[in-house]
Structure formats: C-alpha cells, structure tokens
Design a protein around this motif. Sequence first.
Motif, PDB file in Angstrom:
ATOM      1  N   GLY A 167      -0.004   5.404   5.776  1.00 15.91           N
ATOM      2  CA  GLY A 167      -0.961   5.252   4.673  1.00 15.91           C
ATOM      3  C   GLY A 167      -0.379   4.346   3.605  1.00 15.91           C
ATOM      4  N   ALA A 168       0.260   3.272   4.039  1.00 19.17           N
ATOM      5  CA  ALA A 168       0.989   2.375   3.137  1.00 19.17           C
ATOM      6  C   ALA A 168       0.057   1.696   2.136  1.00 19.17           C
ATOM      7  CB  ALA A 168       1.749   1.323   3.936  1.00 19.17           C
ATOM      8  N   ASP A 169       0.610   1.458   0.950  1.00 21.03           N
ATOM      9  CA  ASP A 169      -0.118   0.778  -0.116  1.00 21.03           C
ATOM     10  C   ASP A 169       0.083  -0.726  -0.083  1.00 21.03           C
ATOM     11  OD1 ASP A 169      -1.145   3.138  -1.661  1.00 21.03           O
ATOM     12  OD2 ASP A 169       1.010   3.583  -1.647  1.00 21.03           O
ATOM     13  N   GLU A 170       1.192  -1.170   0.521  1.00 22.85           N
ATOM     14  CA  GLU A 170       1.490  -2.601   0.578  1.00 22.85           C
ATOM     15  C   GLU A 170       2.509  -2.864   1.675  1.00 22.85           C
ATOM     16  OE1 GLU A 170       3.402  -3.864  -3.060  1.00 22.85           O
ATOM     17  OE2 GLU A 170       5.210  -2.699  -2.626  1.00 22.85           O
ATOM     18  N   VAL A 171       2.633  -4.148   2.003  1.00 22.72           N
ATOM     19  CA  VAL A 171       3.677  -4.628   2.895  1.00 22.72           C
ATOM     20  C   VAL A 171       4.487  -5.645   2.110  1.00 22.72           C
ATOM     21  CG1 VAL A 171       4.165  -5.991   4.979  1.00 22.72           C
ATOM     22  CG2 VAL A 171       2.360  -4.255   5.011  1.00 22.72           C
ATOM     23  N   ILE A 172       5.806  -5.531   2.210  1.00 24.92           N
ATOM     24  CA  ILE A 172       6.705  -6.527   1.632  1.00 24.92           C
ATOM     25  C   ILE A 172       7.448  -7.175   2.789  1.00 24.92           C
ATOM     26  CG2 ILE A 172       8.685  -6.968   0.143  1.00 24.92           C
ATOM     27  CD1 ILE A 172       7.929  -4.397  -1.385  1.00 24.92           C
ATOM     28  N   VAL A 173       7.308  -8.481   2.933  1.00 27.89           N
ATOM     29  CA  VAL A 173       8.032  -9.233   3.947  1.00 27.89           C
ATOM     30  C   VAL A 173       9.181  -9.921   3.227  1.00 27.89           C
ATOM     31  CG1 VAL A 173       7.913 -11.077   5.658  1.00 27.89           C
ATOM     32  CG2 VAL A 173       5.940  -9.570   5.310  1.00 27.89           C
TER      33      VAL A 173
END
Length: 156
Positions: free
Chosen positions: A115-121
Amino acid sequence: MFTSVLMIEKPLSREDVEFVTTLHGDEEISFVVLMQPRGDQADLLLRAIDDIAIGELRDAAREDEVPAGKAARQPAELALEHSLAALRGQGSAATGQVVEEHPLDRLKEVVDEAGADEVIVLTEPHYVEEFFHRDWASLARHKVGVPVLKLFAHSE
C-alpha cells in the motif's frame, strides 16, 4: 505511517540515507527496499557509454568486471543488508529484497502489497536509458499508480 518503496542498485551512502529519511519532514516513514545489482540492470555497452558520458573512462574499460547473474547475488544481499541497517539506524522501519529478474513487475507487486504512497528510484545516472526514457523511473511512472521520484545516489 508513510510508506516508500525504494529501488536501489548499490548500498545506500550516509548522504542517501539522510536524504530519503528526511524527505517528508518529521513524518514517520517505512521503506521497502528493492535492490537490483547494477550488473543486471543494463547491458555492458550502455553502462560503458554512461561511464564515458560522465568522464569515467577507467570505469568504462572495466565494465566487464562488474558481477552479473549469480555472481552478483551475494554482493547485492550484503548491500541490501547494509542499506536496511542504515535506514533502521535513522529510526525508519525497513524491509527489502534482492530483485534479479523483472524488477518493474516486482515493483508493481510490492507497491500494491505494501500500500505504498510513493516510489523512490535512487540510482547513478544512466544517460542513454534516461534519454530514451527507458530508465527505471520513467518506466515505473507508467506502471505503479503512485508518484515516482527519481534521485541520483551519492558516492562515498
């Protein structure tokens, strides 16, 4: 709690940990870290071109020495454990896994499961892939359904 999925290709530096753990101010944050060994991300020619583009001629000549496949698994696991310990040391909850095949498919699954709020690459520059929008962040933006932030990793 705010949940970020963090895609990396090398161990997090102190600067990287400080940066990602303070992105949202004082908000409590948890991380799910997906580690893909650099040797598996792009083919040898693209990595060498990237090295030349940033003036790392010696690195370009040694690209064939970067572990790939099964040889990259153990260093990737160590890098993941180092990164998880560093995130936890800053007070964040952190879990993770090494992703060897189909990293963007696994990313989508993890975003949904957590249920992630964002992805950081968080990667080193990959100019050729970025130019053609074939880098992780560009591809993930069309796949995961949450905001994707691309950051360049610091070197120690």
